[in-house]
Design a protein around this motif. Sequence first.
Motif, PDB file in Angstrom:
ATOM      1  N   ARG A 329     -25.952  -0.842  85.020  1.00 10.69           N
ATOM      2  CA  ARG A 329     -25.565  -0.843  83.613  1.00 10.69           C
ATOM      3  C   ARG A 329     -25.414   0.577  83.072  1.00 10.69           C
ATOM      4  NH1 ARG A 329     -29.830  -3.911  80.374  1.00 10.69           N
ATOM      5  NH2 ARG A 329     -28.389  -3.408  78.657  1.00 10.69           N
ATOM      6  N   LEU A 330     -26.341   1.462  83.436  1.00 13.02           N
ATOM      7  CA  LEU A 330     -26.240   2.853  82.994  1.00 13.02           C
ATOM      8  C   LEU A 330     -24.981   3.516  83.549  1.00 13.02           C
ATOM      9  CD1 LEU A 330     -29.978   3.905  83.432  1.00 13.02           C
ATOM     10  CD2 LEU A 330     -28.737   3.798  81.260  1.00 13.02           C
ATOM     11  N   ASP A 331     -24.697   3.246  84.815  1.00 16.36           N
ATOM     12  CA  ASP A 331     -23.527   3.847  85.452  1.00 16.36           C
ATOM     13  C   ASP A 331     -22.230   3.366  84.816  1.00 16.36           C
ATOM     14  OD1 ASP A 331     -22.219   5.407  87.517  1.00 16.36           O
ATOM     15  OD2 ASP A 331     -21.757   3.514  88.513  1.00 16.36           O
ATOM     16  N   SER A 332     -22.232   2.132  84.330  1.00 17.03           N
ATOM     17  CA  SER A 332     -21.024   1.578  83.711  1.00 17.03           C
ATOM     18  C   SER A 332     -20.836   2.056  82.279  1.00 17.03           C
ATOM     19  CB  SER A 332     -21.080   0.046  83.734  1.00 17.03           C
ATOM     20  OG  SER A 332     -22.062  -0.445  82.832  1.00 17.03           O
ATOM     21  N   GLY A 333     -21.843   2.767  81.751  1.00 21.20           N
ATOM     22  CA  GLY A 333     -21.745   3.240  80.373  1.00 21.20           C
ATOM     23  C   GLY A 333     -22.055   2.180  79.339  1.00 21.20           C
ATOM     24  N   ASP A 334     -22.883   1.222  79.685  1.00 20.36           N
ATOM     25  CA  ASP A 334     -23.258   0.141  78.770  1.00 20.36           C
ATOM     26  C   ASP A 334     -23.758   0.742  77.447  1.00 20.36           C
ATOM     27  OD1 ASP A 334     -24.453  -1.940  77.363  1.00 20.36           O
ATOM     28  OD2 ASP A 334     -25.361  -2.842  79.127  1.00 20.36           O
ATOM     29  N   PRO A 335     -23.047   0.539  76.343  1.00 22.08           N
ATOM     30  CA  PRO A 335     -23.447   1.147  75.076  1.00 22.08           C
ATOM     31  C   PRO A 335     -24.702   0.536  74.483  1.00 22.08           C
ATOM     32  CG  PRO A 335     -21.608  -0.351  74.717  1.00 22.08           C
ATOM     33  CD  PRO A 335     -21.818  -0.276  76.207  1.00 22.08           C
ATOM     34  N   GLY A 336     -25.146  -0.591  75.028  1.00 24.57           N
ATOM     35  CA  GLY A 336     -26.337  -1.234  74.500  1.00 24.57           C
ATOM     36  C   GLY A 336     -27.637  -0.596  74.947  1.00 24.57           C
ATOM     37  N   ILE A 337     -27.570   0.278  75.949  1.00 25.43           N
ATOM     38  CA  ILE A 337     -28.786   0.904  76.464  1.00 25.43           C
ATOM     39  C   ILE A 337     -28.997   2.263  75.797  1.00 25.43           C
ATOM     40  CG2 ILE A 337     -29.964   1.852  78.469  1.00 25.43           C
ATOM     41  CD1 ILE A 337     -28.676  -0.102  80.225  1.00 25.43           C
ATOM     42  N   LEU A 338     -30.192   2.465  75.280  1.00 27.18           N
ATOM     43  CA  LEU A 338     -30.637   3.810  74.915  1.00 27.18           C
ATOM     44  C   LEU A 338     -31.686   4.219  75.948  1.00 27.18           C
ATOM     45  CD1 LEU A 338     -30.788   3.921  71.008  1.00 27.18           C
ATOM     46  CD2 LEU A 338     -29.438   5.371  72.535  1.00 27.18           C
ATOM     47  N   GLN A 339     -32.959   3.922  75.664  1.00 23.65           N
ATOM     48  CA  GLN A 339     -33.998   4.269  76.630  1.00 23.65           C
ATOM     49  C   GLN A 339     -34.362   3.043  77.451  1.00 23.65           C
ATOM     50  OE1 GLN A 339     -35.604   7.435  77.405  1.00 23.65           O
ATOM     51  NE2 GLN A 339     -35.912   6.048  79.128  1.00 23.65           N
ATOM     52  N   ALA A 340     -34.139   3.149  78.756  1.00 22.35           N
ATOM     53  CA  ALA A 340     -34.564   2.113  79.686  1.00 22.35           C
ATOM     54  C   ALA A 340     -35.865   2.550  80.347  1.00 22.35           C
ATOM     55  CB  ALA A 340     -33.494   1.856  80.737  1.00 22.35           C
ATOM     56  N   VAL A 341     -36.800   1.635  80.468  1.00 18.13           N
ATOM     57  CA  VAL A 341     -38.125   1.932  81.014  1.00 18.13           C
ATOM     58  C   VAL A 341     -38.432   0.935  82.120  1.00 18.13           C
ATOM     59  CG1 VAL A 341     -40.598   2.089  80.498  1.00 18.13           C
ATOM     60  CG2 VAL A 341     -38.916   2.841  78.791  1.00 18.13           C
ATOM     61  N   LEU A 342     -38.911   1.462  83.258  1.00 15.15           N
ATOM     62  CA  LEU A 342     -39.349   0.603  84.354  1.00 15.15           C
ATOM     63  C   LEU A 342     -40.804   0.208  84.141  1.00 15.15           C
ATOM     64  CD1 LEU A 342     -37.819   2.518  87.416  1.00 15.15           C
ATOM     65  CD2 LEU A 342     -36.842   0.574  86.166  1.00 15.15           C
ATOM     66  N   ARG A 343     -41.108  -1.054  84.343  1.00 16.95           N
ATOM     67  CA  ARG A 343     -42.471  -1.565  84.210  1.00 16.95           C
ATOM     68  C   ARG A 343     -43.001  -1.905  85.602  1.00 16.95           C
ATOM     69  NH1 ARG A 343     -41.843  -5.871  80.529  1.00 16.95           N
ATOM     70  NH2 ARG A 343     -40.817  -6.911  82.278  1.00 16.95           N
ATOM     71  N   PHE A 344     -44.148  -1.330  85.941  1.00 16.75           N
ATOM     72  CA  PHE A 344     -44.759  -1.615  87.239  1.00 16.75           C
ATOM     73  C   PHE A 344     -45.796  -2.730  87.093  1.00 16.75           C
ATOM     74  CE2 PHE A 344     -42.701   2.363  87.998  1.00 16.75           C
ATOM     75  CZ  PHE A 344     -42.352   2.323  89.343  1.00 16.75           C
ATOM     76  N   ASP A 345     -46.201  -3.287  88.215  1.00 13.99           N
ATOM     77  CA  ASP A 345     -47.033  -4.496  88.211  1.00 13.99           C
ATOM     78  C   ASP A 345     -48.345  -4.323  87.459  1.00 13.99           C
ATOM     79  OD1 ASP A 345     -45.127  -5.841  89.657  1.00 13.99           O
ATOM     80  OD2 ASP A 345     -46.114  -5.555  91.598  1.00 13.99           O
ATOM     81  N   ALA A 346     -48.905  -3.114  87.473  1.00 13.31           N
ATOM     82  CA  ALA A 346     -50.207  -2.902  86.843  1.00 13.31           C
ATOM     83  C   ALA A 346     -50.141  -2.818  85.325  1.00 13.31           C
ATOM     84  CB  ALA A 346     -50.835  -1.615  87.390  1.00 13.31           C
ATOM     85  N   ALA A 347     -48.959  -2.753  84.761  1.00 15.36           N
ATOM     86  CA  ALA A 347     -48.811  -2.551  83.318  1.00 15.36           C
ATOM     87  C   ALA A 347     -49.391  -3.721  82.541  1.00 15.36           C
ATOM     88  CB  ALA A 347     -47.348  -2.370  82.958  1.00 15.36           C
ATOM     89  N   PRO A 348     -50.149  -3.433  81.475  1.00 18.08           N
ATOM     90  CA  PRO A 348     -50.682  -4.515  80.648  1.00 18.08           C
ATOM     91  C   PRO A 348     -49.600  -5.057  79.720  1.00 18.08           C
ATOM     92  CG  PRO A 348     -51.269  -2.406  79.705  1.00 18.08           C
ATOM     93  CD  PRO A 348     -50.551  -2.104  80.978  1.00 18.08           C
ATOM     94  N   GLU A 349     -49.882  -6.159  79.079  1.00 17.79           N
ATOM     95  CA  GLU A 349     -48.982  -6.675  78.058  1.00 17.79           C
ATOM     96  C   GLU A 349     -48.966  -5.734  76.869  1.00 17.79           C
ATOM     97  OE1 GLU A 349     -46.948  -9.304  78.073  1.00 17.79           O
ATOM     98  OE2 GLU A 349     -47.499  -9.739  80.156  1.00 17.79           O
ATOM     99  N   ARG A 350     -47.771  -5.468  76.335  1.00 16.52           N
ATOM    100  CA  ARG A 350     -47.693  -4.577  75.183  1.00 16.52           C
ATOM    101  C   ARG A 350     -48.086  -5.323  73.918  1.00 16.52           C
ATOM    102  NH1 ARG A 350     -42.149  -2.290  74.345  1.00 16.52           N
ATOM    103  NH2 ARG A 350     -43.184  -0.662  73.121  1.00 16.52           N
ATOM    104  N   SER A 351     -48.698  -4.588  72.982  1.00 22.85           N
ATOM    105  CA  SER A 351     -49.142  -5.200  71.733  1.00 22.85           C
ATOM    106  C   SER A 351     -48.070  -5.181  70.669  1.00 22.85           C
ATOM    107  CB  SER A 351     -50.377  -4.448  71.212  1.00 22.85           C
ATOM    108  OG  SER A 351     -50.086  -3.067  70.984  1.00 22.85           O
ATOM    109  N   ARG A 352     -46.967  -4.387  70.907  1.00 27.78           N
ATOM    110  CA  ARG A 352     -45.891  -4.332  69.885  1.00 27.78           C
ATOM    111  C   ARG A 352     -44.582  -4.735  70.512  1.00 27.78           C
ATOM    112  NH1 ARG A 352     -43.927   1.563  68.047  1.00 27.78           N
ATOM    113  NH2 ARG A 352     -42.021   0.400  67.659  1.00 27.78           N
TER     114      ARG A 352
END
Length: 352
Positions: A329-352
């Motif tokens: 998606r980033l390579d195609s220039g998808d205008p809907g993406i600003l900051q993309a973040v990878l989530r790893f398995d250990a990540a807790p549930e976000r509160s917001r």
Amino acid sequence: MPHIVQFPEPGRVELVETDAALLTPGAVRVETWYSGISAGTELTAYRGTNPYLNATWDAQQRLFVPGRPSFGYPVQGWGYSEVGRVVEVADDVVSLTPGDIVHGIWGHRSDAVLPASTLEWRTLPSETDPVLGTFARVGSIALNAVLAADVRLGERVAIFGQGVIGLLATRLAALSGGRVYAVDTVASRLSKAAELGAVETIDASREGGAGAYIRTLTDGGADSAIELSGADRALHEAIRSVVVEGLVAASGFYQGGAAHLRLGEEFHHNRVRIVASQISGVPVGLGGRWDQPRLVRTVMDLILAGAVDAGALVTDIVDASDVADVFARLDSGDPGILQAVLRFDAAPERSR
């Protein structure tokens, strides 16, 4: 087994298993929760355009020397916007303890062993949304650009490119007292720039060019400009936008040639000054007071205080196993993406 993101060849990215690093004296082990993608830099590995892939960087001469590349495929460990939890400390480490939440630079990997000294000043309060820590590096790049452009209270600054770093620069320049003229081709990004303090938003594709339009709006030109898109056409328009002897901070990662940059025109006749802004060093003249840790601390203090709403720039949080899809998606220039973040398995549930 730990996992790491790698580019096996141009146009491909994947999550693969890797060996766990041994815990060494003075070090801590961190389990990664989130890792932000810096699209501009990382797409150069995805596309095969990064100069390190085609030449050798001679650190002594400070030159790229044609011939053998500095590194080749597979490229592993890219990424410089990570957040995680300390899970193990060496016996001689007293500055960090298991459970501490830290941000830093260790690449898109699920497990990392790092010197405690590099992380002990990079802790996050436990109640903080940990994703905010992924903005430390990109925010520092934006702040470095604002400092390079010498933005002052009441001065007009044109900021070309309203991706994540450009939007952060817009907010930081506005906080510095600058009157920001934000330039991009994506309407949603221009709307966000206005929310962050831009006094004018300008479509880069407008007839006659953004540079000429900014000169009209400002009755003679902006005092300075920051170019963050990495496009040579945008750098040319940034040069066109400033006053005689104006300052342009070239902060994008430019790839390939520069067919649209014509130095015999406004650059020459208006005696425009161009400075390079790159995160390995602070602007000349500030070296005695500023360094990379101060950039990081300043940006993170503003983010944690709510003066810079970095969280509003996160558009995509995806499982690390889906890294191929988000890069496509980033390579195609998808205008809907600003900051993309990878989530790893250990990540807790976000509160917001």
